[in-house]
Design an enzyme around this catalytic site. Structure first.
Site, mmCIF file in Angstrom:
data_model
loop_
_atom_site.group_PDB
_atom_site.id
_atom_site.type_symbol
_atom_site.label_atom_id
_atom_site.label_comp_id
_atom_site.label_asym_id
_atom_site.label_seq_id
_atom_site.Cartn_x
_atom_site.Cartn_y
_atom_site.Cartn_z
ATOM 1 N N ARG A 1 2.816 5.928 -3.222
ATOM 2 C CA ARG A 1 3.770 7.142 -3.781
ATOM 3 C C ARG A 1 4.259 6.808 -5.253
ATOM 4 N NH1 ARG A 1 4.169 5.834 1.643
ATOM 5 N NH2 ARG A 1 5.304 7.242 2.916
ATOM 6 N N LYS B 1 0.879 -0.928 -0.135
ATOM 7 C CA LYS B 1 -0.115 0.114 0.099
ATOM 8 C C LYS B 1 0.647 1.166 -0.098
ATOM 9 C CE LYS B 1 -2.578 0.952 3.867
ATOM 10 N NZ LYS B 1 -2.536 2.173 4.182
ATOM 11 N N SER B 2 1.894 1.387 0.893
ATOM 12 C CA SER B 2 2.521 2.485 0.855
ATOM 13 C C SER B 2 3.275 2.905 -0.398
ATOM 14 C CB SER B 2 3.793 2.422 2.224
ATOM 15 O OG SER B 2 3.289 2.430 3.341
ATOM 16 N N GLN C 1 4.327 9.596 7.310
ATOM 17 C CA GLN C 1 3.436 10.378 6.563
ATOM 18 C C GLN C 1 3.802 11.831 6.592
ATOM 19 O OE1 GLN C 1 -0.477 9.026 7.754
ATOM 20 N NE2 GLN C 1 -0.295 7.013 6.702
ATOM 21 N N LYS D 1 -5.160 6.167 14.479
ATOM 22 C CA LYS D 1 -5.077 5.293 13.443
ATOM 23 C C LYS D 1 -6.488 5.404 12.578
ATOM 24 C CE LYS D 1 -0.653 4.483 12.824
ATOM 25 N NZ LYS D 1 -0.112 5.279 11.496
ATOM 26 N N ASP E 1 1.695 -0.768 11.981
ATOM 27 C CA ASP E 1 0.656 -1.494 11.377
ATOM 28 C C ASP E 1 0.645 -2.915 11.587
ATOM 29 O OD1 ASP E 1 0.227 1.010 10.020
ATOM 30 O OD2 ASP E 1 1.044 0.201 8.309
ATOM 31 N N ARG F 1 -6.803 1.660 17.718
ATOM 32 C CA ARG F 1 -6.379 0.264 17.517
ATOM 33 C C ARG F 1 -6.087 -0.190 19.060
ATOM 34 N NH1 ARG F 1 -3.357 0.647 11.750
ATOM 35 N NH2 ARG F 1 -5.092 0.368 10.698
HETATM 36 C C1 S3P Z 1 2.433 5.203 6.074
HETATM 37 C C2 S3P Z 1 2.894 5.321 7.475
HETATM 38 C C3 S3P Z 1 2.262 4.932 8.716
HETATM 39 C C4 S3P Z 1 1.393 3.386 8.578
HETATM 40 C C5 S3P Z 1 0.338 3.934 7.393
HETATM 41 C C6 S3P Z 1 1.242 4.062 6.089
HETATM 42 C C7 S3P Z 1 2.757 5.397 4.779
HETATM 43 O O1 S3P Z 1 1.572 6.003 9.154
HETATM 44 O O2 S3P Z 1 0.676 3.558 9.708
HETATM 45 O O3 S3P Z 1 -0.225 2.671 7.168
HETATM 46 O O4 S3P Z 1 2.864 4.822 3.949
HETATM 47 O O5 S3P Z 1 3.584 6.513 5.088
HETATM 48 P P1 S3P Z 1 2.203 7.161 10.173
HETATM 49 O O6 S3P Z 1 3.234 7.746 9.140
HETATM 50 O O7 S3P Z 1 1.037 8.167 10.377
HETATM 51 O O8 S3P Z 1 2.755 6.457 11.339
#
Ligand code: S3P
Length: 430
Positions: free
Chosen positions: A26, A21-22, A169, A341, A314, A345
């Site tokens: 991007r 996903k991350s 993030q 989140k 996560d 959680r």
């Molecule tokens: C993510 C960063 C994390 C993670 C999220 C995805 C990212 O969040 O929990 O599922 O893709 O940069 P935080 O940066 O808010 O901790």
């Protein structure tokens, strides 16, 4: 949708994982900011990355998926986005909202970013503060979305920003805004968070006095590129714990992203006694990948906290499941970020595991779990409309005696659309 999970006697086979996903978010954003045609191989159908795609389309970007699932994005360069005629709807996705806010802050036109009820309750001052320090004109509604961004005609001011909260993030938001700054932008993190943005943008990183300095130079361009997204380690996590806890199991997970800023779960499970092996380690684009095999093992409790937390942020819901089925005490500390989140959680896992008979104490920054071996009792638990809570409780259901029911389980599609089918496909039950 209500999902029923019978106790499993064995898990066997190769699990089909969604793409990370991350990295998907991007790849879509960087392809948008590149000049010309980029391709993304293995872009997932998960709801969160699709929210990012919806937003870039609203900004005038053409995207197209072919029969083989290859996504083509026609980027228009840093200055080529079109003013959106509607708010950018980020759905349930915090990554979409926070990363795109950094991009929107640098545009000449205004925009509004909004999302679903959960996303509109999540903290956004953490990105508004540094963006305002860069001269962006951003307003929130009581620290939350909708985020209103007014355009800037003269670009942003560069800043040196020490992250007050370990968050990839927030880091990525400032780095993306830094592409529009009149000078050098530096983000400093004392606790490392996932580093996909700096890898994919090819940014300079310096380690100074135990901190990471991530640098965007003025005029840094984003080339069009071909991205290949590996399997999602955070999706694999559910099967790593399930394959460990369910007896007589052997699961294979191929082409999984193994970025070291994401894989602390492997160390935690190893410390608890898991049997996990990795083969075929290789590099795909800017990311390490490998094939994982997990076999059943008995676990003992462990302490998890400190600098490790952002690396497995996560995975904590499913670590809590592992802990409840281990022998002895597990203490999860320094994890207060879990309260902001998609749902709280810590609270959700404490409630759900208690409902299945586990001994769990909820602390402000974590959980204390007194594991009693694999002795959970089937029951009804709630997803809290949070994909990772739903999937973690699906794993608990495989181990719990009898049958477990997860309500509102369809939210798994946010990061893992085929999750329930995969779980059922690899499981045998009597
Ligand atoms: C993510 C960063 C994390 C993670 C999220 C995805 C990212 O969040 O929990 O599922 O893709 O940069 P935080 O940066 O808010 O901790």
């Amino acid at each position: 949708m209500v999902q029923t999970i019978p106790q499993a006697t064995s898990l066997r086979g190769t699990v089909a994982l969604p793409a990370d996903k991350s990295i998907s978010h991007r790849s879509a954003i960087l392809s948008t900011l590149g000049e010309g045609r980029s391709r993304v191989y293995n872009f997932p159908t998960s709801a969160d990355p699709q929210s990012t795609l919806d937003c870039v389309r609203t900004l005038g970007i053409d995207t197209e998926r072919d029969d083989e699932g290859v996504l083509t994005i026609r980027g228009r360069g840093l200055e080529g986005l079109r003013p959106p005629s509607t708010p950018l709807n980020c759905g349930n996705s915090g990554t979409t909202m926070r990363l795109l806010s950094g991009v929107m802050a640098g545009q000449k036109f205004g925009s509004v970013l909004t999302g679903d009820e959960s996303l509109r309750q999540r903290p956004m001052e953490r990105i508004a503060d540094p963006l305002q320090a860069m001269g962006a004109r951003i307003t929130l509604r009581s620290d939350h979305a909708p985020i209103r961004v007014r355009g800037t005609q003269s670009g942003l001011n560069p800043i040196e920003y020490r992250l007050p909260v370990a968050s990839a993030q927030v880091k990525s938001c400032v780095l993306l805004a830094g592409l529009y700054a009149n000078g050098r932008t530096v983000v400093i993190e004392s606790t490392p968070s996932r580093d996909h943005t700096e890898r994919m943008l090819g940014l300079e990183v310096q380690e100074v006095g135990g901190e990471r300095y991530v640098i965007v130079e003025e005029g840094h361009t984003v080339p069009a590129a071909n991205w290949s997204v590996p399997g999602d380690f955070s999706g694999a996590a559910f099967f790593l714990v399930a394959g460990t806890l369910v007896p007589d199991s052997e699961l294979h997970l191929d082409d999984v992203g193994l970025n070291p800023s994401r894989t602390a779960l492997l160390d935690v499970l190893d410390g608890m006694g898991a049997d996990i092996t990795i083969e075929n380690e290789r590099v795909q684009g800017s990311e390490p990948v490998g094939d994982i095999t997990v076999r059943s093992a008995s676990l003992t409790g462990i302490d998890v906290g400190g600098h490790l937390i952002p690396n497995l942020i996560d995975e904590i819901p499913v670590i809590a499941v592992a802990a409840a089925c281990a022998t002895g005490r597990t203490e999860i500390r320094d994890a207060e970020e879990l309260r902001v989140k998609e749902t709280d959680r810590l609270h959700a896992m404490a409630q759900n595991l208690t409902a299945l008979g586990a001994e769990v104490q909820e602390r402000e920054d974590g959980l204390i779990i007194d594991g009693n071996g694999p002795n959970l009792l089937g029951g009804t638990v709630k997803s809290y409309d949070d994909h990772r809570i739903a999937m973690a409780m699906g794993v608990a259901g495989l181990v719990a005696h009898g049958t477990t029911t997860v309500t509102d389980a369809e939210c798994a599609r946010v990061s893992f659309p085929g999750f329930w089918d995969e779980l059922a496909r690899v499981a045998s039950s009597e």
